[in-house]
Each structure stands twice: as structure tokens, then as C-alpha cells.
Design an enzyme around this catalytic site. Structure first.
Site, PDB file in Angstrom:
ATOM      1  N   ASP A  33      16.217  -6.618  10.270  1.00 60.63           N
ATOM      2  CA  ASP A  33      17.010  -7.073  11.411  1.00 60.63           C
ATOM      3  C   ASP A  33      18.441  -6.635  11.110  1.00 60.63           C
ATOM      4  OD1 ASP A  33      17.909  -8.538  13.746  1.00 60.63           O
ATOM      5  OD2 ASP A  33      16.069  -9.716  13.558  1.00 60.63           O
ATOM      6  N   ASP A  51      20.303  -1.408  12.033  1.00 59.79           N
ATOM      7  CA  ASP A  51      20.598  -1.560  13.454  1.00 59.79           C
ATOM      8  C   ASP A  51      19.801  -0.509  14.224  1.00 59.79           C
ATOM      9  OD1 ASP A  51      21.787  -1.518  16.026  1.00 59.79           O
ATOM     10  OD2 ASP A  51      23.662  -2.279  15.176  1.00 59.79           O
ATOM     11  N   GLY A  72      11.897  -6.037  17.497  1.00 60.04           N
ATOM     12  CA  GLY A  72      13.360  -5.978  17.592  1.00 60.04           C
ATOM     13  C   GLY A  72      13.844  -5.652  18.991  1.00 60.04           C
ATOM     14  N   GLY A  73      15.152  -5.765  19.162  1.00 58.14           N
ATOM     15  CA  GLY A  73      15.773  -5.469  20.454  1.00 58.14           C
ATOM     16  C   GLY A  73      16.176  -6.732  21.175  1.00 58.14           C
ATOM     17  N   SER A  75      15.698  -9.741  23.574  1.00 56.72           N
ATOM     18  CA  SER A  75      14.439 -10.444  23.851  1.00 56.72           C
ATOM     19  C   SER A  75      14.478 -11.344  25.087  1.00 56.72           C
ATOM     20  CB  SER A  75      14.025 -11.277  22.639  1.00 56.72           C
ATOM     21  OG  SER A  75      14.969 -12.294  22.431  1.00 56.72           O
ATOM     22  N   HIS A 113       7.264 -10.292  31.307  1.00 58.17           N
ATOM     23  CA  HIS A 113       8.293  -9.989  32.308  1.00 58.17           C
ATOM     24  C   HIS A 113       8.203  -8.553  32.845  1.00 58.17           C
ATOM     25  CE1 HIS A 113       9.826 -13.967  31.928  1.00 58.17           C
ATOM     26  NE2 HIS A 113       9.799 -13.838  30.611  1.00 58.17           N
ATOM     27  N   TYR A 136      15.612  -6.830  31.673  1.00 59.40           N
ATOM     28  CA  TYR A 136      14.806  -6.982  30.454  1.00 59.40           C
ATOM     29  C   TYR A 136      13.356  -6.563  30.734  1.00 59.40           C
ATOM     30  CZ  TYR A 136      11.976  -9.577  27.043  1.00 59.40           C
ATOM     31  OH  TYR A 136      11.042  -9.938  26.105  1.00 59.40           O
TER      32      TYR A 136
HETATM   33  C1  15L Z   1       9.876 -13.262  26.749  1.00 62.24           C
HETATM   34  O1  15L Z   1       9.638 -12.081  26.935  1.00 62.24           O
HETATM   35  C2  15L Z   1      10.942 -13.698  25.811  1.00 62.24           C
HETATM   36  O2  15L Z   1      11.125 -12.796  24.736  1.00 62.24           O
HETATM   37  C3  15L Z   1      10.723 -15.102  25.299  1.00 62.24           C
HETATM   38  O3  15L Z   1      11.935 -15.529  24.707  1.00 62.24           O
HETATM   39  C4  15L Z   1      10.303 -16.054  26.427  1.00 62.24           C
HETATM   40  O4  15L Z   1      11.353 -16.153  27.375  1.00 62.24           O
HETATM   41  C5  15L Z   1       9.063 -15.505  27.086  1.00 62.24           C
HETATM   42  O5  15L Z   1       9.255 -14.190  27.527  1.00 62.24           O
HETATM   43  C6  15L Z   1       8.588 -16.364  28.275  1.00 62.24           C
HETATM   44  O6  15L Z   1       8.483 -15.849  29.376  1.00 62.24           O
HETATM   45  O7  15L Z   1       8.305 -17.524  28.056  1.00 62.24           O
END
Ligand code: 15L
Length: 273
Positions: A33, A51, A72-73, A75, A113, A136
Site C-alpha cells: 500500500d 504508489d 488497491g486504488g 474504493s 457499482h 467509481y
Molecule cells: C464498494 O465497491 C466499496 O469499495 C465498498 O466500500 C462498499 O461501499 C461496497 O461497494 C458496497 O456497495 O457496499
């Protein structure tokens, strides 16, 4: 026989902390990390700060590893510059380093997502159109595409796991449909790192959830058998849900609050399409 050495990026994050106890029994973990090493390094775990936006650091990081678990990245949702640096440039850098070092296996932590704007009334597999619910989510769609190209063009084998939410228990009503216990996610990751039939597999990262909105056939076909059941935690999830106020947009879609965040669209049209 020596254990394979697997690089885990994003190792200071919450998901990594939950996964490490299950993975380090099976592989030697090179953790990375941007931060200094945590105090709880276990047997067979080493730390290398780096990094993602630094291509030279990525080249040094992947040297000699048998596979990468890329957690990583960025989130969660963020502004474009942040998402672009971490999840577009960062992913390109680590995949390029893998190609140059002939790293054979790659696990990409994709996310629910990527398909967050599907209404909760729809059941989807992994062959429907993507419907990202923010920048994201778009970066996760891009990530799946970039990983796919590296597999087709450069001989990588990879698994993109659309993780719902990894936690010891589902934290609310939405997570009852998309929760994954860390032990199940570790099992899915090990399939991605070892299964001979993996080219680029896109799977959902969920446990055995009766309320799931996703058909996880691609994971089951590779032998994934989740051990944990969301329904065992239904009372906890209901109690947690009671603490959260309603989200008129987010409550209609699989991506939840990410969909409601900054929403200026036509709710009925988005729901219908
Ligand atoms: C994600 O993609 C996130 O990384 C995590 O922190 C949560 O927000 C999760 O989705 C979620 O939708 O619960």
C-alpha cells in the site's frame, strides 16, 4: 513445496485486513500500500510500500510474484482526478508491470457499482450491459475491460470479482442481497489464482444469499461453493437498517446510496430501462 508468492495491493484497507488470515494459510503474501507496514504482519507476510501511480515502483513490486490480488486504488466514489489517477492510471501501471514480468495470474477487485443502476427488481448475470452508478463504478467497468484486453492480447489469466460488500456480516437490507464473508471471498480468489479454465472470468463476489439479485453461474461453473449464508444474519441486518434513513433514489437500485449521490436524472425512466 514452497507456497506461491502473491502480491496483494491495497493491503492497508479493510477488505485486505479481513482476507489476509484466510489467504496466508495458502500463499506467501507480499503486501503493499502507500503506507508504512502495519504492526500485525503474520507468518509468511512481507510489506513493500508503493504508489500505483509510479510505474517504476509497480515494476519492482511485481518482480518474482506468481499472481496479484489487486485491491488497491480508490474504493468509493470520488472526484474525477482521484478516480482517474488511482483506478485508470494505477491499474494500467500494474497490469503493464505484470505483462513485462510475465506474471501469470491477476485478480481484479471489481464492484457491484459497475452494475449499480439496475433496479432491485431485476436479476442479472454477468452478460448484461454494465450500468455504473458513478465515476467509481465507471472505473470498475474500465478495469474489467482493461483486464480483459490483457488476457486476450498478452496471455494473462484473470478473474474480475464484482464484490458486493465484504464484511463479517451484512450491514443492512441491501447487503443481505450482496454480502460476502471474507472466507468465501478468499475461496473465490484462490479459484481465480489457480483454476486451469480461467481466461478472464467475471464473477459476482457474494456468499450464499437467498435475496441475491445476481446469477453467479460463472463462479459456480468454476467450482465456487460459498459456505456462508446471509440469512443467518438477517436480524443483525434488519437492526442496522433501522438506523439508516430512507434514500428515495438509492433504495430503488442495486447500487444503493451511490445511485442517489448527486442524482439529477429521471427516476422512472432509469427504473424502466
Ligand atoms: C464498494 O465497491 C466499496 O469499495 C465498498 O466500500 C462498499 O461501499 C461496497 O461497494 C458496497 O456497495 O457496499
Amino acid at each position: 513445496m514452497a507456497k506461491p508468492t502473491i502480491l496483494m495491493t491495497g493491503a492497508a484497507g479493510g477488505a485486505a485486513g479481513l482476507l489476509r488470515p484466510y489467504l496466508r494459510e495458502q500463499v506467501a503474501l507480499r503486501l503493499s500500500d502507500r503506507t508504512d507496514a502495519p504492526r500485525d504482519l503474520g507468518e509468511g507476510e512481507t510489506w513493500q510500500a508503493a504508489d500505483l501511480t509510479d510505474p517504476a515502483a509497480m515494476a519492482a513490486l511485481v518482480e518474482g510474484v506468481d499472481g496479484v490480488i489487486h485491491l488497491g486504488g480508490q474504493s468509493v466514489e470520488a472526484d474525477w482526478a482521484t478516480v482517474r489517477a488511482a483506478n485508470f492510471d494505477g491499474l494500467f501501471n500494474i497490469l503493464t508491470a505484470c505483462r513485462e514480468a510475465a506474471v501469470p495470474r491477476f485478480i481484479f477487485a471489481s464492484s457491484n457499482h459497475a452494475v449499480g443502476f439496475y433496479p432491485r427488481t431485476r436479476r442479472i448475470g454477468t452478460d448484461e450491459l454494465v450500468r455504473p452508478d458513478g465515476l467509481y463504478g465507471v472505473s470498475k467497468v474500465f478495469g474489467e475491460a482493461l483486464v480483459s484486453m490483457f488476457c486476450d492480447k498478452h496471455a494473462l489469466r484473470a478473474m474480475s470479482i464484482r464484490i458486493g460488500n465484504v464484511a463479517p456480516a451484512p450491514a443492512d437490507h441491501r447487503r443481505m442481497a450482496m454480502w460476502i464473508h471474507p472466507e468465501d471471498l478468499a475461496a473465490l480468489i484462490m479459484i481465480g489464482l489457480t483454476h486451469p479454465d480461467v481466461h478472464h472470468s467475471v464473477v459476482y463476489g457474494i456468499s450464499h444469499n437467498e435475496r441475491a439479485w445476481w446469477d453467479n453461474k460463472t463462479a459456480f461453473d468454476l467450482g465456487y461453493v460459498p459456505r456462508h449464508h446471509a440469512e443467518d444474519h438477517a436480524d443483525f441486518a434488519a437492526a442496522e437498517q433501522a438506523k439508516i434513513g430512507p434514500n428515495p433514489v438509492g433504495d430503488r437500485f442495486q447500487g444503493g446510496a451511490f445511485c442517489g449521490d448527486g442524482f439529477t436524472g429521471d427516476l422512472e425512466r432509469t427504473l424502466k430501462s
